[in-house]
Design an enzyme around this catalytic site. Structure first.
Site, PDB file in Angstrom:
ATOM      1  N   HIS A   1     -10.000 -12.720  21.252  1.00 39.96           N
ATOM      2  CA  HIS A   1     -11.301 -12.507  20.611  1.00 39.96           C
ATOM      3  C   HIS A   1     -12.167 -13.646  21.301  1.00 39.96           C
ATOM      4  O   HIS A   1     -12.075 -14.843  20.935  1.00 39.96           O
ATOM      5  CB  HIS A   1     -11.135 -12.848  19.075  1.00 39.96           C
ATOM      6  CG  HIS A   1     -10.405 -11.893  18.491  1.00 39.96           C
ATOM      7  ND1 HIS A   1     -11.418 -10.908  17.482  1.00 39.96           N
ATOM      8  CD2 HIS A   1      -9.208 -11.437  17.980  1.00 39.96           C
ATOM      9  CE1 HIS A   1     -10.611 -10.226  17.028  1.00 39.96           C
ATOM     10  NE2 HIS A   1      -9.307 -10.345  17.167  1.00 39.96           N
TER      11      HIS A   1
ATOM     12  N   CYS B   1     -10.188  -6.802  21.213  1.00 39.60           N
ATOM     13  CA  CYS B   1      -9.062  -6.358  20.163  1.00 39.60           C
ATOM     14  C   CYS B   1      -8.816  -4.865  19.876  1.00 39.60           C
ATOM     15  O   CYS B   1      -8.581  -3.972  20.624  1.00 39.60           O
ATOM     16  CB  CYS B   1      -9.061  -7.078  18.870  1.00 39.60           C
ATOM     17  SG  CYS B   1      -7.441  -7.493  18.012  1.00 39.60           S
TER      18      CYS B   1
ATOM     19  N   GLU C   1     -15.039 -14.321  21.120  1.00 41.98           N
ATOM     20  CA  GLU C   1     -16.311 -14.870  20.401  1.00 41.98           C
ATOM     21  C   GLU C   1     -16.001 -16.032  19.560  1.00 41.98           C
ATOM     22  O   GLU C   1     -16.852 -16.786  19.169  1.00 41.98           O
ATOM     23  CB  GLU C   1     -16.488 -13.751  19.226  1.00 41.98           C
ATOM     24  CG  GLU C   1     -15.719 -13.490  18.153  1.00 41.98           C
ATOM     25  CD  GLU C   1     -14.823 -12.401  18.317  1.00 41.98           C
ATOM     26  OE1 GLU C   1     -13.973 -11.875  17.527  1.00 41.98           O
ATOM     27  OE2 GLU C   1     -14.418 -12.155  19.779  1.00 41.98           O
TER      28      GLU C   1
END
Length: 589
Positions: free
Chosen positions: A545, A413, A547
């Site tokens: 993202h 990001c 993750e």
């Protein structure tokens, strides 16, 4: 397969003595154990704050804001649920006081209550119970089955004023669903105090007494402590808290959080839950049993690796809230998952972005040099997402250092945006390049505000949730490290949370100098999603993202690539070679 007209079982997880005691891990671990029986499990987190969701909360106040596929901005515990249970949850799996009151007030305004006086009891408490039952009845994305068990975590601590309506709702709920379908796990603290390290049970006794005074009696006590129970502690808790000794569990500090399910299973958690909730009455197919046994074998192997003395790989995380690591909990978990899947132990060097800046050198030279030492000594560098100007120039310097010194780099990001700013300034010669987020009057913004976003409203107005990213059909993209790590697919679906994007007007110039945008949004093809630098061991970044979709047994490809590159194994992995030195598990393309 359990019959379609079965009654869902509910497990409520409450907390006592102090907050932050680990209710989320207990809830997640319990759900995992139930999945090893072949059951379908879902989870709900109740947060008693008045916010509609977690989107406008500061990470320093509440930890990471976790984003779901449907764009819900929720509590970080839902990330634990998804990772442990391998399920995809929705915004409805996170209940807040704000959501409940908004629903009830909307009904009142429509006249749904037919002139009645609207009160906490029964209207708020009924709304809570209805919400829980509604969510528990939704078939899971995992297998399309209605959940056999729904785990509900009550945020906060028993006795908190703001939690009172939810406690009362659960008191009523136990009678609504029936005794055999309702189980309460109370997570409490057994502190170790004094010179001899004596374990004290009084805090737990007082917490259970408060809970019973509110009409709820725990079926299981999960007692957090630094050490395993001393002799007689389990019996003492059993006697004063009115539960059987076999229903008192010692959840002491262990090798890692991945060992908590093992700890609970060793003490008989599955047997207690099976007896309490009459799980033997559910119908199982042989396939469900095999699936559960396989899951448990994989989990034990994963936890075993975590306890082994593996070679260490160091990653520097350059962020803004590094003094509260819960702000980046999903990033940490993604690194752990990737590391353990390539038989490495992860060491994180936390670097505050502002400490890398020249202004810090003048104010605090020691802090400045320590920050640079931590970053330069790392095997890889990661710049996560974030908002606000503080530390941005330091993050740009981190991206520059990784680019110039061939250090593996992953930008997420904002981490992608600072990589673009660095490249524009130092390779393309746009010396005043910046982001419109931090310099509204910037003459050469290489990062701009997305035109469709509402600037006036903060909550829930970003580009949120799962969106498709399409890899370009170019020679570089086809052979890129990132595409190969994703398995040479044409399109990936990842979760987003951003208001700013790379300026499409500068893309051609950036790519002409070697910074390739190999992935773009599938809808228009004009929003930059994935970049990769040519002639570099591993320099990648994403606007999304990655993750958020990491799993212990299924690490994110972008994080996997970072760990492979940082440990010198990436090329071998991309060439299809075995990069594992573990005889039990081989990691290949």
């Amino acid at each position: 397969m359990p019959s379609s007209n079965k009654q869902t079982k509910y497990i409520i997880v409450s907390g006592g003595v102090i907050s932050g005691i680990g209710k989320g891990i207990i809830a997640s671990s319990t759900g995992l154990l139930l999945k090893t029986l072949g059951l379908t499990v879902t989870s709900i987190k109740i947060d008693p704050y008045l916010n509609i969701d977690a989107g406008t909360l500061s990470p320093l106040d509440h930890g990471e804001v976790f984003v779901l596929d449907d764009g819900g901005e929720v509590d970080l515990d839902l990330g634990n649920y998804e990772r442990y249970l391998n399920v995809t949850l929705t915004r409805d799996n996170n209940i807040t006081t704000g959501k409940i009151y908004r629903e009830v007030i909307d009904k009142e305004r429509r006249g749904d209550y037919l002139g009645k006086t609207v009160q906490v009891v029964p209207h708020i408490t009924n709304a809570i119970q209805d919400w829980v039952e509604r969510v528990a009845g939704v078939p899971t994305s995992e297998n399309g089955r209605v959940p056999d068990v729904c785990i509900v975590e009550l945020g906060g601590t028993v006795g908190d004023i703001e939690s009172a309506p939810f406690i009362e709702a659960m008191r009523q709920f136990q009678f609504r669903v029936g005794h055999d379908n309702f189980c309460l796990i109370h997570v409490s603290l057994v502190p170790v105090v004094g010179a001899v390290g004596e374990q004290k049970t009084k805090p737990t006794q007082a917490s259970v007494r408060d809970l019973r005074g509110l009409g709820l009696s725990p079926d299981i006590l999960a007692c957090r402590s630094a050490l395993p129970f001393e002799e007689g502690i389990r019996e003492k808790l059993s006697m004063f808290c009115q539960v059987s000794p076999k229903q008192v569990f010692s959840v002491h500090d262990c090798e890692s959080l991945y060992h908590v399910p093992i700890l609970l299973r060793q003490q008989g958690m599955i047997d207690v839950l099976t007896e309490r909730l009459k799980l033997d009455n559910l119908t199982y197919t042989p396939e469900m049993r095999v699936e559960g046994d396989s899951l448990w074998a994989q989990w034990r192997e994963f936890a075993r690796r975590r306890a082994r003395d593996l070679d260490q790989t160091t990653i520097a995380i350059v962020g803004k809230y590094t003094y509260l690591t819960d702000s980046y909990i999903s990033v940490v978990k993604a690194l752990e998952h990737a590391a353990l899947n390539v038989n490495r132990k992860i060491k994180i060097n936390w670097v505050e972005g502002s400490d890398l800046e020249e202004s810090t050198m003048h104010k605090d030279p020691l802090k400045y040099h320590e920050a640079w030492q931590h970053m330069c000594g790392a095997d890889g560098i990661l710049v996560p997402g974030g908002f606000g100007e503080r530390g941005v120039e330091g993050k740009i310097l981190a991206a520059k250092w990784a680019r110039e010194h061939n250090i593996p780099y992953l930008g997420i990001c904002l981490g992608m945006q600072v990589a673009v700013i660095d490249f524009a300034r130092h390779i393309c010669g746009i010396t005043d390049a910046h982001s419109a987020e931090f310099r509204e009057s910037c003459a050469n913004p290489v990062v701009i505000f997305m035109p469709e976003i509402d600037k006036a409203t903060m909550g829930g107005t970003m580009r949120l949730g799962s969106r498709p990213t399409k890899f370009l059909d170019t020679e570089f993209s086809k052979n890129s490290k990132m595409r190969r790590l994703y398995g040479n697919v044409d399109e990936v679906h990842e979760r987003h949370r951003h208001r700013y994007e790379v300026n499409p007007e500068v893309v051609a110039e950036l790519e002409s100098k070697g910074l390739h945008f190999i992935g773009r949004d599938a809808d228009t093809g004009e929003r930059m999603e994935i970049l990769e630098l040519e002639n570099h061991p591993y320099y990648v970044a994403a606007q999304y993202h990655p993750e958020y979709l990491t799993r212990p047994l299924g690490p994110s490809p972008m994080f996997l690539g970072l760990l492979l590159a940082a440990s010198g194994q990436l090329e071998a992995y991309l060439n299809g070679e075995d990069v594992s030195n573990d005889t039990d598990t081989k990691l290949k393309m």
